[in-house]
Each structure stands twice: as structure tokens, then as C-alpha cells.
Design an enzyme around this catalytic site. Structure first.
Site, PDB file in Angstrom:
ATOM      1  N   SER A 124       0.838  -1.205   0.000  1.00 52.51           N
ATOM      2  CA  SER A 124       0.000   0.000   0.000  1.00 52.51           C
ATOM      3  C   SER A 124       0.868   1.247   0.000  1.00 52.51           C
ATOM      4  O   SER A 124       1.982   1.244   0.547  1.00 52.51           O
ATOM      5  CB  SER A 124      -0.850  -0.022   1.271  1.00 52.51           C
ATOM      6  OG  SER A 124      -1.475   1.213   1.463  1.00 52.51           O
ATOM      7  N   TYR A 148      -1.445  -0.848  10.515  1.00 54.09           N
ATOM      8  CA  TYR A 148      -1.763  -1.427   9.207  1.00 54.09           C
ATOM      9  C   TYR A 148      -0.578  -1.260   8.249  1.00 54.09           C
ATOM     10  O   TYR A 148      -0.096  -2.218   7.644  1.00 54.09           O
ATOM     11  CB  TYR A 148      -3.021  -0.762   8.626  1.00 54.09           C
ATOM     12  CG  TYR A 148      -3.199  -1.025   7.144  1.00 54.09           C
ATOM     13  CD1 TYR A 148      -3.568  -2.282   6.690  1.00 54.09           C
ATOM     14  CD2 TYR A 148      -2.976  -0.016   6.197  1.00 54.09           C
ATOM     15  CE1 TYR A 148      -3.711  -2.535   5.334  1.00 54.09           C
ATOM     16  CE2 TYR A 148      -3.127  -0.268   4.841  1.00 54.09           C
ATOM     17  CZ  TYR A 148      -3.491  -1.521   4.407  1.00 54.09           C
ATOM     18  OH  TYR A 148      -3.625  -1.771   3.070  1.00 54.09           O
ATOM     19  N   LYS A 152       2.322  -3.955   6.361  1.00 53.49           N
ATOM     20  CA  LYS A 152       2.682  -4.015   4.938  1.00 53.49           C
ATOM     21  C   LYS A 152       4.204  -3.922   4.768  1.00 53.49           C
ATOM     22  O   LYS A 152       4.801  -4.653   3.982  1.00 53.49           O
ATOM     23  CB  LYS A 152       1.993  -2.889   4.156  1.00 53.49           C
ATOM     24  CG  LYS A 152       0.479  -3.019   4.091  1.00 53.49           C
ATOM     25  CD  LYS A 152       0.066  -4.223   3.276  1.00 53.49           C
ATOM     26  CE  LYS A 152      -1.422  -4.434   3.229  1.00 53.49           C
ATOM     27  NZ  LYS A 152      -1.825  -5.716   2.682  1.00 53.49           N
TER      28      LYS A 152
HETATM   29  P1  NAD Z   1     -10.912  -6.618   1.177  1.00 51.30           P
HETATM   30  O1  NAD Z   1     -11.067  -6.582   2.647  1.00 51.30           O
HETATM   31  O2  NAD Z   1     -12.106  -6.362   0.343  1.00 51.30           O
HETATM   32  O3  NAD Z   1     -10.282  -8.035   0.741  1.00 51.30           O
HETATM   33  C1  NAD Z   1      -9.407  -8.771   1.562  1.00 51.30           C
HETATM   34  C2  NAD Z   1      -9.935 -10.186   1.634  1.00 51.30           C
HETATM   35  O4  NAD Z   1      -9.058 -10.957   2.454  1.00 51.30           O
HETATM   36  C3  NAD Z   1     -11.317 -10.259   2.241  1.00 51.30           C
HETATM   37  O5  NAD Z   1     -12.162 -10.983   1.385  1.00 51.30           O
HETATM   38  C4  NAD Z   1     -11.108 -11.001   3.557  1.00 51.30           C
HETATM   39  O6  NAD Z   1     -12.222 -11.794   3.901  1.00 51.30           O
HETATM   40  C5  NAD Z   1      -9.854 -11.813   3.272  1.00 51.30           C
HETATM   41  N1  NAD Z   1      -9.022 -12.162   4.431  1.00 51.30           N
HETATM   42  C6  NAD Z   1      -8.532 -11.346   5.379  1.00 51.30           C
HETATM   43  N2  NAD Z   1      -7.791 -12.029   6.256  1.00 51.30           N
HETATM   44  C7  NAD Z   1      -7.805 -13.328   5.843  1.00 51.30           C
HETATM   45  C8  NAD Z   1      -7.212 -14.520   6.330  1.00 51.30           C
HETATM   46  N3  NAD Z   1      -6.483 -14.553   7.440  1.00 51.30           N
HETATM   47  N4  NAD Z   1      -7.423 -15.667   5.646  1.00 51.30           N
HETATM   48  C9  NAD Z   1      -8.188 -15.675   4.532  1.00 51.30           C
HETATM   49  N5  NAD Z   1      -8.773 -14.580   4.029  1.00 51.30           N
HETATM   50  C10 NAD Z   1      -8.580 -13.419   4.684  1.00 51.30           C
HETATM   51  O7  NAD Z   1      -9.741  -5.631   0.799  1.00 51.30           O
HETATM   52  P2  NAD Z   1      -9.298  -5.075  -0.624  1.00 51.30           P
HETATM   53  O8  NAD Z   1      -9.672  -3.642  -0.675  1.00 51.30           O
HETATM   54  O9  NAD Z   1      -9.724  -5.986  -1.681  1.00 51.30           O
HETATM   55  O10 NAD Z   1      -7.724  -5.138  -0.438  1.00 51.30           O
HETATM   56  C11 NAD Z   1      -6.978  -6.273  -0.835  1.00 51.30           C
HETATM   57  C12 NAD Z   1      -5.553  -6.107  -0.362  1.00 51.30           C
HETATM   58  O11 NAD Z   1      -5.046  -4.880  -0.880  1.00 51.30           O
HETATM   59  C13 NAD Z   1      -5.400  -6.013   1.151  1.00 51.30           C
HETATM   60  O12 NAD Z   1      -4.230  -6.694   1.523  1.00 51.30           O
HETATM   61  C14 NAD Z   1      -5.266  -4.527   1.405  1.00 51.30           C
HETATM   62  O13 NAD Z   1      -4.523  -4.268   2.565  1.00 51.30           O
HETATM   63  C15 NAD Z   1      -4.517  -4.070   0.164  1.00 51.30           C
HETATM   64  N6  NAD Z   1      -4.761  -2.651  -0.148  1.00 51.30           N
HETATM   65  C16 NAD Z   1      -6.042  -2.203  -0.290  1.00 51.30           C
HETATM   66  C17 NAD Z   1      -6.258  -0.843  -0.550  1.00 51.30           C
HETATM   67  C18 NAD Z   1      -7.657  -0.325  -0.687  1.00 51.30           C
HETATM   68  O14 NAD Z   1      -7.838   0.880  -0.608  1.00 51.30           O
HETATM   69  N7  NAD Z   1      -8.675  -1.126  -0.926  1.00 51.30           N
HETATM   70  C19 NAD Z   1      -5.173   0.042  -0.691  1.00 51.30           C
HETATM   71  C20 NAD Z   1      -3.885  -0.472  -0.558  1.00 51.30           C
HETATM   72  C21 NAD Z   1      -3.680  -1.825  -0.292  1.00 51.30           C
HETATM   73  C1  UD1 Z   2      -6.926   5.954   3.572  1.00 58.12           C
HETATM   74  C2  UD1 Z   2      -5.973   5.365   4.545  1.00 58.12           C
HETATM   75  C3  UD1 Z   2      -4.836   4.740   3.765  1.00 58.12           C
HETATM   76  C4  UD1 Z   2      -5.361   3.703   2.774  1.00 58.12           C
HETATM   77  C5  UD1 Z   2      -6.357   4.394   1.849  1.00 58.12           C
HETATM   78  C6  UD1 Z   2      -6.984   3.454   0.869  1.00 58.12           C
HETATM   79  C7  UD1 Z   2      -6.167   6.792   6.545  1.00 58.12           C
HETATM   80  C8  UD1 Z   2      -5.519   7.834   7.379  1.00 58.12           C
HETATM   81  N1  UD1 Z   2      -5.494   6.417   5.436  1.00 58.12           N
HETATM   82  O1  UD1 Z   2      -6.204   6.909   2.847  1.00 58.12           O
HETATM   83  O2  UD1 Z   2      -3.969   4.115   4.637  1.00 58.12           O
HETATM   84  O3  UD1 Z   2      -4.287   3.183   1.999  1.00 58.12           O
HETATM   85  O4  UD1 Z   2      -7.390   4.963   2.667  1.00 58.12           O
HETATM   86  O5  UD1 Z   2      -7.730   2.489   1.534  1.00 58.12           O
HETATM   87  O6  UD1 Z   2      -7.240   6.287   6.870  1.00 58.12           O
HETATM   88  N2  UD1 Z   2     -12.225  12.280   3.145  1.00 58.12           N
HETATM   89  C9  UD1 Z   2     -13.233  13.172   3.465  1.00 58.12           C
HETATM   90  N3  UD1 Z   2     -14.384  12.681   4.002  1.00 58.12           N
HETATM   91  C10 UD1 Z   2     -14.600  11.342   4.224  1.00 58.12           C
HETATM   92  C11 UD1 Z   2     -13.561  10.442   3.886  1.00 58.12           C
HETATM   93  C12 UD1 Z   2     -12.387  10.942   3.359  1.00 58.12           C
HETATM   94  O7  UD1 Z   2     -13.084  14.379   3.279  1.00 58.12           O
HETATM   95  O8  UD1 Z   2     -15.680  10.957   4.724  1.00 58.12           O
HETATM   96  C13 UD1 Z   2     -10.993  12.798   2.515  1.00 58.12           C
HETATM   97  C14 UD1 Z   2      -9.719  12.491   3.259  1.00 58.12           C
HETATM   98  O9  UD1 Z   2      -9.422  13.525   4.174  1.00 58.12           O
HETATM   99  C15 UD1 Z   2      -8.706  12.418   2.100  1.00 58.12           C
HETATM  100  C16 UD1 Z   2      -9.534  11.894   0.932  1.00 58.12           C
HETATM  101  O10 UD1 Z   2     -10.892  12.154   1.270  1.00 58.12           O
HETATM  102  O11 UD1 Z   2      -8.253  13.693   1.765  1.00 58.12           O
HETATM  103  C17 UD1 Z   2      -9.383  10.411   0.695  1.00 58.12           C
HETATM  104  O12 UD1 Z   2      -9.638   9.719   1.907  1.00 58.12           O
HETATM  105  P1  UD1 Z   2      -9.689   8.121   1.970  1.00 58.12           P
HETATM  106  O13 UD1 Z   2     -10.581   7.599   0.917  1.00 58.12           O
HETATM  107  O14 UD1 Z   2      -9.985   7.740   3.382  1.00 58.12           O
HETATM  108  O15 UD1 Z   2      -8.213   7.692   1.562  1.00 58.12           O
HETATM  109  P2  UD1 Z   2      -6.796   8.144   2.194  1.00 58.12           P
HETATM  110  O16 UD1 Z   2      -6.953   9.160   3.236  1.00 58.12           O
HETATM  111  O17 UD1 Z   2      -5.875   8.454   1.076  1.00 58.12           O
END
Ligand code: NAD
Ligand code: UD1
Length: 337
Positions: A124, A148, A152
Site C-alpha cells: 500500500s 496497518y 505491509k
Molecule cells: P478486502 O477486505 O475487500 O479483501 C481482503 C480479503 O481478504 C477479504 O475478502 C477477507 O475476507 C480476506 N481475508 C482477510 N484475512 C484473511 C485470512 N487470514 N485468511 C483468509 N482470508 C482473509 O480488501 P481489498 O480492498 O480488496 O484489499 C486487498 C488487499 O489490498 C489487502 O491486503 C489490502 O490491505 C490491500 N490494499 C487495499 C487498498 C484499498 O484501498 N482497498 C489500498 C492499498 C492496499
Molecule cells: C486511507 C488510509 C490509507 C489507505 C487508503 C486506501 C487513513 C488515514 N489512510 O487513505 O492508509 O491506503 O485509505 O484504503 O485512513 N475524506 C473526506 N471525508 C470522508 C472520507 C475521506 O473528506 O468521509 C478525505 C480524506 O481527508 C482524504 C480523501 O478524502 O483527503 C481520501 O480519503 P480516503 O478515501 O480515506 O483515503 P486516504 O486518506 O488516502
């Protein structure tokens, strides 16, 4: 070619499963459904017109993970499974460290045992913490500010050490920026199990009338309109990035890290306005206090992914907003009927 997708029922995992099948890969999914629903995989299967094996299992359960490798000839693993909520990680850090890190250790141990040494890991942009400059390159300092992000970074370190110990491994560490959007069919999308913390799921809930207004966190950031700037990336572009990384890990050995973003930053207000324009939905908002830990701006330098993986995002902010809305309006309660 058989690919194990951990966490495949989740938001990014389900979109990636669909792209993998469409590209002709066999897939096997393991997910404990702690943050997802089986319905997402049923829909992947419907869209792809193909069935695949699903193990309802936990990566912390070594026997189940072993069973998956024993019963299938896995060529590579795409490892999404993990807990991902920043705020929650501050409240229950031990669960985050245990689930994300121990889960990865068990997975890697079994992979080693079965001589499967190709892996793509979901890292991430959170590992950069509070970046000094934007765009953020892969060389920028790594200083996550919450449990978190630290899980990572620790996993990135574990995988790097694994490669140092055995050069037959082929590893891709993908640092995602802010994934939003949904598949164009409107059949799969983001369905947070808890109250949404991230901006786009929140906007979606305002759009369908579940919430009254968006709280915009802060209006005095050092940006063109005072609201925070982020690099939003369409989840289907992100999924396609995994296919490019997969091609690479299957062809080479080594360890590489890539930012996956668009390289362009948009503010909170830019996103709300774009959503309103493309969907014709009014999104009322008010300005509130800054959210603790938030930063002015964060967007990716994507040169490396472009040059080495031959990948770049193709969808723009309107596409992301339209597809988010399309998913939400067709699925008011997400995957729950
Ligand atoms: P998500 O929660 O929708 O998907 C993660 C999946 O992993 C879920 O289906 C959950 O049930 C499963 N899971 C969690 N722990 C488990 C375990 N111990 N055994 C088996 N299954 C397990 O999340 P996502 O948004 O699809 O994200 C996927 C990956 O990408 C995650 O590792 C997350 O940290 C990373 N990531 C997500 C974002 C984002 O904004 N969505 C940003 C950066 C990184
Ligand atoms: C958040 C996480 C980051 C994660 C990313 C994607 C935090 C501090 N960081 O980042 O670790 O990788 O999500 O999952 O939680 N905002 C509003 N109102 C809201 C929600 C968000 O104004 O109700 C603003 C935030 O201040 C930011 C932007 O929208 O400026 C995006 O927010 P968000 O979607 O939560 O993502 P990140 O803050 O980038």
C-alpha cells in the site's frame, strides 16, 4: 497455468479474479470471508461464465493452506488476504499483526514446501507514511504511521529476505494508491462490511440516500481548493496491473516493487464534482475538522510500472465515479439482498 488468489472474495481480489479468468488463467481462491461475501465470487463466476475452486479457509490455519497446495498444482500466488482498515488497526494492532504477518508467513512456508516461488503481494501507499514530496517514487522514504501500514512494510521485508535466501523466488510488491470504481457490469464492486471510512464508499451512500451528506475533512490544506489530494485509481486498471506483474513473475526471478496509481492527484472537491457531473446525483457536503493523520497530497510516480511492467491506468476520474455509482445504484445493500 493455475493461480492461487488469497482474499479473492474481497474488493480488489474479485476484480482481479475476473480479469485472470478472462485472460485464460485457471484460478483457485482461498478466503475466510471475514470482510467479504461468497456472493462476490458467484458473480465473478457468472460474469466469466466459468467455475473455479473456492476454499472457505483462513491463512492462519496451516492445515487448510497445505490442503490447497496439496490438491492443486499452483504456479503462482496473488496474495490479497489481509485486514486493511487503518483506524481499526490502531485499536486492535495485535489482530492486524497476527492476521497479516502470520498469515503471510504460513502462506510462504507452504509455498516453499511445495516449491511455488512466484508471488505478488498487495502492499500500500500507506508504507510511505507522510511523504515529503509528490509524486511519490518507489525510492521515497518508508515510514508508515499506523499498525496497518507497518504490517505491509514488515511483509515487504519478509519477502525481500526470502528472495535473499533463495534466488529462485520471483516476487512483485505492488503499492496501491486509492482504488475506487467497480466493474462496468455493475455486478461486482466495493461492499464494506462496516461503516465506510474511505471517501468513495461514503459518497456512494450519500448518492443512494443512505446518508445525508459527505463530511469533507478540512478545507485548509495546501492544495488548489484546500481539500486533500489523492491518486484515485480504477479497480479494473489495478486488477490489470496484477496481470502484468504476473506475466513478469512467471518469466523472471527477483524482487521488484511498483507503485500502482494513475500519477494524477484529485482533491476531495474534484471527486465530488466529477461524481455529480457524470451521475447527475447531487452530493451535499459540509466542511468539518481535518481527520487526524491526513496529509495534503499523495500521488504516485508511475514511471517504473510503465517502463518495466508495460502497464498504465487507462480510466479517468469520470469512469471511476460512473462505475462506482453504477455498482451502488444496482446494489443498494451491496452483496446482501
Ligand atoms: P478486502 O477486505 O475487500 O479483501 C481482503 C480479503 O481478504 C477479504 O475478502 C477477507 O475476507 C480476506 N481475508 C482477510 N484475512 C484473511 C485470512 N487470514 N485468511 C483468509 N482470508 C482473509 O480488501 P481489498 O480492498 O480488496 O484489499 C486487498 C488487499 O489490498 C489487502 O491486503 C489490502 O490491505 C490491500 N490494499 C487495499 C487498498 C484499498 O484501498 N482497498 C489500498 C492499498 C492496499
Ligand atoms: C486511507 C488510509 C490509507 C489507505 C487508503 C486506501 C487513513 C488515514 N489512510 O487513505 O492508509 O491506503 O485509505 O484504503 O485512513 N475524506 C473526506 N471525508 C470522508 C472520507 C475521506 O473528506 O468521509 C478525505 C480524506 O481527508 C482524504 C480523501 O478524502 O483527503 C481520501 O480519503 P480516503 O478515501 O480515506 O483515503 P486516504 O486518506 O488516502
Amino acid at each position: 497455468m493455475s493461480i492461487l488468489v488469497t482474499g479473492g472474495a474481497g474488493y480488489i481480489g474479485s476484480h482481479t479474479c475476473l480479469e485472470l479468468i478472462s485472460a485464460g488463467y485457471e484460478i483457485v481462491v482461498i478466503d475466510n470471508l471475514c470482510n467479504s461475501k461468497l456472493e462476490s465470487l458467484k458473480r465473478v463466476s457468472e460474469l466469466a461464465k466459468k467455475d473455479f475452486k473456492f476454499y472457505n479457509g483462513d491463512l492462519l490455519d496451516e492445515k487448510t493452506v497445505e490442503k490447497v497446495f496439496f490438491e492443486n498444482n499452483i504456479d503462482a500466488v496473488i496474495h490479497f488476504a489481509g485486514l486493511k482498515a487503518v483506524n481499526e488497526s490502531i485499536t486492535i494492532p495485535l489482530q492486524y499483526y497476527h492476521n497479516n504477518i502470520t498469515g503471510t508467513l504460513i502462506l510462504c512456508q507452504i509455498m516453499q514446501k511445495y516449491n511455488v516461488k512466484n508471488v505478488i503481494f498487495s502492499s500500500s501507499a500507506n508504507v510511505y507514511g507522510i511523504p515529503k514530496n509528490a509524486p511519490v517514487t518507489e525510492e521515497s522514504p518508508l515510514k508508515p504511521t499506523n499498525p496497518y501500514g507497518r504490517t505491509k512494510l514488515i511483509i515487504e521485508g519478509i519477502l525481500s529476505d526470502l528472495y535473499i535466501s533463495d534466488h529462485n523466488w520471483s516476487i512483485s510488491l505492488l503499492r496501491y494508491f486509492n482504488p475506487i470504481g467497480a466493474h462496468e457490469s455493475g455486478k461486482i464492486g466495493e461492499d464494506p462490511n462496516t461503516n465506510p471510512n474511505n471517501l468513495m464508499p461514503y459518497i456512494n451512500q450519500v448518492a443512494i440516500g443512505k446518508r445525508e451528506k459527505v463530511n469533507v475533512f478540512g478545507k485548509d490544506y495546501n492544495t488548489h481548493d484546500g481539500t486533500g489530494i489523492r491518486d484515485y485509481i480504477h479497480v479494473v486498471d489495478l486488477a490489470k496491473g496484477h496481470l502484468k506483474a504476473l506475466e513478469r513473475v512467471l518469466q523472471t526471478t527477483g524482487i521488484d516493487v511498483f507503485n500502482l496509481g494513475t500519477g494524477v492527484g484529485y482533491s476531495v472537491i474534484d471527486l465530488i464534482k466529477s461524481y455529480e457531473n457524470i451521475t447527475s446525483q447531487k452530493i451535499p457536503y459540509i466542511f468539518t475538522e481535518r481527520r487526524a493523520g491526513d496529509i495534503d497530497r499523495c500521488y504516485a510516480d508511475v514511471t517504473k510500472a510503465k517502463e518495466i511492467l508495460g502497464w498504465q491506468a487507462t480510466k479517468n476520474l469520470s469512469d471511476m465515479c460512473y462505475d462506482s455509482w453504477n455498482w451502488q445504484k444496482n446494489n443498494h445493500n451491496g452483496y446482501t439482498e
